[in-house]
Write a protein that holds these residues in place. Structure first.
Motif, mmCIF file in Angstrom:
data_model
loop_
_atom_site.group_PDB
_atom_site.id
_atom_site.type_symbol
_atom_site.label_atom_id
_atom_site.label_comp_id
_atom_site.label_asym_id
_atom_site.label_seq_id
_atom_site.Cartn_x
_atom_site.Cartn_y
_atom_site.Cartn_z
ATOM 1 N N GLU A 57 -6.903 4.775 1.250
ATOM 2 C CA GLU A 57 -5.899 5.279 0.330
ATOM 3 C C GLU A 57 -5.285 6.256 0.819
ATOM 4 O O GLU A 57 -3.968 6.316 0.798
ATOM 5 N N ARG A 60 -2.427 4.888 3.257
ATOM 6 C CA ARG A 60 -1.268 4.163 2.513
ATOM 7 C C ARG A 60 -0.510 5.342 1.744
ATOM 8 O O ARG A 60 0.821 5.105 1.935
ATOM 9 N N ALA A 128 0.862 -8.522 -6.662
ATOM 10 C CA ALA A 128 -0.059 -7.534 -5.962
ATOM 11 C C ALA A 128 0.297 -6.238 -6.302
ATOM 12 O O ALA A 128 -0.527 -5.453 -6.796
ATOM 13 N N ASP A 129 1.709 -5.981 -6.802
ATOM 14 C CA ASP A 129 2.116 -4.752 -7.530
ATOM 15 C C ASP A 129 1.288 -4.311 -8.703
ATOM 16 O O ASP A 129 0.846 -3.177 -9.053
ATOM 17 N N ASP A 132 -2.328 -3.520 -8.465
ATOM 18 C CA ASP A 132 -2.572 -2.069 -8.188
ATOM 19 C C ASP A 132 -2.303 -1.312 -9.504
ATOM 20 O O ASP A 132 -2.877 -0.474 -9.589
ATOM 21 N N ARG A 135 -5.060 -1.542 -11.632
ATOM 22 C CA ARG A 135 -6.289 -0.787 -11.134
ATOM 23 C C ARG A 135 -6.282 0.734 -11.110
ATOM 24 O O ARG A 135 -7.041 1.443 -11.762
ATOM 25 N N LEU A 136 -4.896 1.291 -11.102
ATOM 26 C CA LEU A 136 -4.705 2.871 -10.991
ATOM 27 C C LEU A 136 -4.633 3.063 -12.624
ATOM 28 O O LEU A 136 -5.276 4.158 -12.805
ATOM 29 N N ARG A 160 2.888 4.859 -7.037
ATOM 30 C CA ARG A 160 3.012 3.426 -7.055
ATOM 31 C C ARG A 160 4.033 2.678 -7.651
ATOM 32 O O ARG A 160 4.553 1.597 -7.133
#
Length: 237
Positions: A57, A60, A128-129, A132, A135-136, A160
């Motif tokens: 992370e 990233r 995929a975006d 993410d 998840r966040l 993100r």
């Protein structure tokens, strides 16, 4: 549940940001040149004594900021990168302004850009975006009672969202403002049970789901609800 260890009690996102800041500090203090090899993921993970997910992370975050680049192969690893001109310009403007730039002014500009970022995210997001973002948003909900943890998750989610747009001028302008606010507020937010964030997780979940959908009116409503949080709460929305 708290373990009694301040280091392990910090959420992964907060630890990742801490590692990222330490790497940035090393690059600045040692004036490491573009292309300097910082190490491999495994060597950096051992050096900072963090889990692989936390180090990934941090990498990233640094890659998104243009601070490091990742090269595969036997001689690969994590290397110092020269940030794109737009990133350097945005940071230099804020550095030159110093204390004359109030956080409130940055928040006004950030809030003005967020509706455009949300529309860009809806237009360009991939599966995929969205994975993410969901998840966040879930991590935000998990940290709703922690001032430090909630803000770390909040900033990670908005960063993100900004990464989705192909408009680099918009992306880097927004993230420069976000980093400025983040750095000013870091360390002054009490890490204690809080009720001020009780509405935030639901508002951000709806924002993410609106971005995932195809209904512009729903997105506008989600952005408006988020703006109301910003007006009421300040930087930690």
């Amino acid at each position: 549940m708290s373990t009694g260890n301040p280091a392990t009690d910090l959420p992964r996102l907060s630890l990742a940001e801490t590692v990222a800041k330490r790497i940035e500090a090393r690059i600045a203090e040692d004036t490491l040149p573009n292309g300097h090899r910082l190490g491999t993921r495994d060597s950096l993970r051992r050096e900072f004594d963090v889990a692989a997910a936390t180090l990934n992370e941090a990498v990233r975050l640094l890659t998104a900021r243009g601070t490091v680049s990742v090269r595969p192969g036997v001689k690969g690893g994590i290397f110092v990168a020269t940030p794109p001109p737009l990133v350097r310009l945005g940071r230099k403007m804020l550095e030159l302004s110093g204390d004359s730039v109030p956080v409130s002014d940055c928040l006004v500009m950030r809030d003005a850009l967020e509706p455009l970022l949300a529309r860009e995210a809806m237009r360009h997001r991939t599966e995929a975006d969205i994975a993410d973002l969901r998840r966040l948003a879930a991590e935000m909900a998990e940290q709703a009672e922690s001032g430090v943890g909630y803000l770390a998750a909040n900033w990670a989610l908005h960063r993100r969202i900004a990464e989705i747009t192909p408009n680099k001028v918009l992306q880097h302008t927004y993230t420069s403002l976000l980093e400025f606010v983040e750095n000013r507020l870091r360390g002054v937010t009490p890490d204690e049970p809080a009720t001020r964030y009780v509405e935030g997780p639901a508002v951000h979940r709806e924002l993410v789901e609106a971005i995932a959908g195809d209904d512009p009116e729903r997105l506008d409503a989600a952005v408006e609800a988020h703006g109301a949080l910003t007006a009421a709460r300040g930087g930690g929305t």
